[in-house]
Design a protein around this motif. Structure first.
Motif, short mmCIF file in Angstrom:
data_model
loop_
_atom_site.label_atom_id
_atom_site.label_comp_id
_atom_site.label_asym_id
_atom_site.label_seq_id
_atom_site.Cartn_x
_atom_site.Cartn_y
_atom_site.Cartn_z
N SER A 123 41.05 39.92 39.36
CA SER A 123 41.29 41.13 38.58
C SER A 123 42.75 41.18 38.13
CB SER A 123 40.97 42.38 39.41
OG SER A 123 39.60 42.44 39.71
N TRP A 124 42.93 41.56 36.87
CA TRP A 124 44.25 41.68 36.26
C TRP A 124 44.36 43.09 35.69
CZ3 TRP A 124 47.57 37.27 35.64
CH2 TRP A 124 47.00 36.07 36.11
N VAL A 125 45.42 43.82 36.07
CA VAL A 125 45.60 45.21 35.63
C VAL A 125 46.67 45.27 34.55
CG1 VAL A 125 44.78 46.27 37.75
CG2 VAL A 125 47.18 45.65 37.55
N ALA A 252 49.23 37.29 29.18
CA ALA A 252 49.50 38.08 27.99
C ALA A 252 48.54 37.67 26.87
CB ALA A 252 50.94 37.90 27.53
N ALA A 253 48.25 38.62 25.99
CA ALA A 253 47.38 38.36 24.84
C ALA A 253 47.66 39.39 23.76
CB ALA A 253 45.91 38.42 25.25
N GLN A 290 50.18 42.89 28.39
CA GLN A 290 50.58 42.13 29.57
C GLN A 290 49.79 42.68 30.76
OE1 GLN A 290 54.55 41.36 30.91
NE2 GLN A 290 55.34 41.02 28.83
N ALA A 291 49.20 41.79 31.54
CA ALA A 291 48.42 42.21 32.70
C ALA A 291 48.91 41.47 33.93
CB ALA A 291 46.93 41.94 32.48
N MET A 292 48.90 42.17 35.08
CA MET A 292 49.37 41.61 36.34
C MET A 292 48.18 41.23 37.23
SD MET A 292 52.49 44.24 37.25
CE MET A 292 51.36 45.63 37.43
N TYR A 293 48.30 40.09 37.88
CA TYR A 293 47.25 39.65 38.81
C TYR A 293 47.24 40.59 40.00
CZ TYR A 293 44.35 36.34 41.43
OH TYR A 293 43.33 35.74 42.12
N ARG A 294 46.06 41.19 40.27
CA ARG A 294 45.98 42.21 41.32
C ARG A 294 45.77 41.56 42.68
NH1 ARG A 294 41.50 46.65 40.58
NH2 ARG A 294 43.08 47.73 39.32
N THR A 295 46.70 41.82 43.57
CA THR A 295 46.58 41.43 44.98
C THR A 295 46.94 42.65 45.83
OG1 THR A 295 48.90 40.71 45.19
CG2 THR A 295 47.31 39.08 44.38
N HIS A 296 46.90 42.49 47.15
CA HIS A 296 47.20 43.63 48.02
C HIS A 296 48.65 44.09 47.89
CE1 HIS A 296 48.61 40.19 50.37
NE2 HIS A 296 49.41 41.03 51.01
N ASP A 297 49.53 43.19 47.40
CA ASP A 297 50.94 43.57 47.28
C ASP A 297 51.43 43.59 45.84
OD1 ASP A 297 50.80 40.88 46.87
OD2 ASP A 297 52.45 40.35 48.23
N THR A 298 50.50 43.70 44.86
CA THR A 298 50.94 43.81 43.46
C THR A 298 51.76 45.07 43.29
OG1 THR A 298 48.98 42.64 42.65
CG2 THR A 298 50.17 44.02 41.08
#
Length: 303
Positions: A123-125, A252-253, A290-298
């Motif tokens: 997931s990317w937010v 990014a896109a 721009q999207a960030m890769y979602r992890t527990h520490d994003t």
């Protein structure tokens, strides 16, 4: 540049550059290139720009013709020439033009570009401070209206198979802004977005379709003003990088689409008949994401 004045004589070798007789202004020189694709076929439609090295001023710009040919007359000086085409590695070279000389001719072969690695599955937010949702509409009888939405959420669910990936975007319709308070309030009213009854604009994708190079079409459903329609977003994937608040992984896109207002019951003709000055029947929509890769520490984007 009047190509009708240009006389070209091709050598017997089909891949050689053409010899030229080109009428030039006094003191000027010229440059020409024949551009070929990776299998040595003439490449039409390649973008060519020529920029002065001392002033960085753009001196010539154009596209290759059906024979892969480009020519320009230039003052004496040193220049940077850039040739680009979708899905191919760009070609850049420095050229030197002397006045009252024969055109500098040459042959350029463009090679296939390395395809950008797709984002890892997960997931990317969307990162709102580094994402923009913009639109451009032509004001009836006047100039273009530029605007954007300031509040939105989005998530990209990347699957191991890209065609199975999904995107969801929710926009706060009341966050529309064009830099004019009176116009913005009117756009929020029942004449346009009717944000009291339809507070959100939603996009839900159905599939990604590959178009070559870094190009994709993102098909999906756009729901606005109580109406849902199928749309296709012409999307350019820009790659991934580690950076941002905590050097997190980002992708990014850039995506674009043309919307027809009457598809969403925003009837510009009836409003025009009532004397309401409105934007035209189509709207150009652009998502610069721009999207960030979602992890527990994003890290969370700042407010």
């Amino acid at each position: 540049m009047a190509l009708g004045l240009l006389r070209r004589r091709w050598n017997r070798n089909a891949t050689a550059s053409p010899s030229l007789t080109l009428p030039l202004p006094a003191g000027a020189g010229g440059v020409s290139r024949t551009v070929l694709d990776p299998v040595d076929q003439p490449l039409a439609g390649a973008d060519v720009t020529v920029t002065a090295l001392d002033t960085h001023r753009l001196l010539a710009r154009g596209t290759t013709d059906p024979y892969g040919f480009f020519v320009a007359a230039l003052p004496a000086g040193r220049y940077s020439m850039l040739i680009v085409a979708e899905g191919l590695e760009p070609h850049r070279e420095t050229i030197e033009i002397t006045g009252d000389s024969h055109p500098d001719t040459g042959l350029v072969r463009l090679h296939s570009a390395q395809q950008l690695a797709l984002p890892p599955a997960g997931s990317w937010v969307f990162d709102p401070p580094h994402t923009a949702i913009r639109f451009i509409a032509k004001h009836v009888g006047m100039a273009h209206v530029h605007g954007r939405f300031e509040r939105f959420d989005g998530v990209l669910h990347m699957a191991p198979d890209m065609s199975d990936s999904r995107v969801q975007v929710r926009i706060d319709a009341a966050s529309i802004t064009t830099g004019n308070t009176t116009r913005d309030n009117h756009l929020r009213s029942a004449d346009f977005l009717d944000v009291e009854n339809y507070p959100h604009i939603d996009f839900v994708s159905t599939r990604f379709a590959y178009r070559g190079g870094s190009k994709w079409v993102l098909n999906g459903t756009l729901s606005m003003h109580g109406v849902s329609r199928s749309v296709g977003l012409e999307t350019t994937y820009l790659g991934t990088v580690n950076g941002g608040y905590g050097e997190e992984l980002r992708c990014a896109a850039l995506a674009r689409a043309e919307l027809h207002r009457e598809d969403y019951t925003l009837n510009w003709r009836s409003m025009l008949a009532r004397g309401i000055a409105v934007v035209g029947p189509t709207v150009q929509l652009e998502l610069d994401v721009q999207a960030m890769y979602r992890t527990h520490d994003t890290p969370m984007p700042p407010e």
